[in-house]
Enzyme design. Sequence first.
Site, mmCIF file in Angstrom:
data_model
loop_
_atom_site.group_PDB
_atom_site.id
_atom_site.type_symbol
_atom_site.label_atom_id
_atom_site.label_comp_id
_atom_site.label_asym_id
_atom_site.label_seq_id
_atom_site.Cartn_x
_atom_site.Cartn_y
_atom_site.Cartn_z
ATOM 1 N N TYR A 1 66.657 -20.116 32.185
ATOM 2 C CA TYR A 1 66.082 -19.375 33.549
ATOM 3 C C TYR A 1 66.407 -18.337 34.051
ATOM 4 O O TYR A 1 65.942 -17.326 34.242
ATOM 5 C CB TYR A 1 66.125 -20.820 34.455
ATOM 6 C CG TYR A 1 65.301 -20.265 35.672
ATOM 7 C CD1 TYR A 1 64.216 -20.508 35.772
ATOM 8 C CD2 TYR A 1 66.044 -19.750 36.836
ATOM 9 C CE1 TYR A 1 63.617 -20.244 37.113
ATOM 10 C CE2 TYR A 1 65.536 -19.594 38.119
ATOM 11 C CZ TYR A 1 64.160 -19.795 38.278
ATOM 12 O OH TYR A 1 63.670 -19.417 39.377
ATOM 13 N N LYS B 1 64.809 -14.077 34.819
ATOM 14 C CA LYS B 1 64.932 -13.544 35.935
ATOM 15 C C LYS B 1 65.501 -12.247 35.800
ATOM 16 O O LYS B 1 65.244 -11.075 36.496
ATOM 17 C CB LYS B 1 65.443 -14.363 37.157
ATOM 18 C CG LYS B 1 64.795 -15.558 37.446
ATOM 19 C CD LYS B 1 63.261 -15.538 37.515
ATOM 20 C CE LYS B 1 62.364 -16.542 37.580
ATOM 21 N NZ LYS B 1 60.921 -16.413 38.119
#
Length: 230
Positions: free
Chosen positions: A127, A131
């Site tokens: 994750y 980002k």
Amino acid sequence: MFISDFAIKKPIVTVVSMVALVVFGLFALAQLLNGAGQVAAMVERAKDFFNGRIDILVNAAGATGPIETPVWEIEDADFEALLRINVRGMFLPIKHALPTMIGQRYGKIVNIGGGSGLRGYKYRAAYSSTKWAVRGLTRTTALDVGEYNINVNAIMPGIVETPRMDRLCREKARKRGWTYEQVYQEYVDEMALKRITTPQDVANAVVFLASDDSRQITGQEIAVCGGWAV
């Protein structure tokens, strides 16, 4: 989410709410299909709705991926799937909306990234990587299109009070053997302001970056995280 010159004639908060009802369903469908053709068709439908213009693109792609998983235990397929949704899913709307913005020599792109793209995030390597990628995409796109009077920025929220946060806390609690309340409080304790971000906090930043109040801001990230990323 797309907004056209209609936004110039109406208060932008109202327009954002209304456009979400009209267009966001198309965005979600295109994301699920995860195909460039579907995204291109979505952009064309938005243009038709707004009489040939796309002035604002609010770009939000966000799958969660593996939780409480050290990097060596992440499955290749899970990592790749997250990249496709969180990075490719961000890239495709930009790619297909930009020709219209370039042609009209005006545009605002607001990418929704995440606070984990500003710092390390233990046991969330997949994750966090996506980002960080949003930051690179934002900054490089800003350089590519600045001469066409197009601003490209990113908002980096921390944990936001939504059903998704609820699911995240419950899954963390399950894997750790903690209570939901312990996980929730851990997030609060990590924030300088000691309070959880709300959807309205994020929306306020979107409105600013989508307005001409931010005309000299491009290629930047605004952290809306209560100090989680400090």
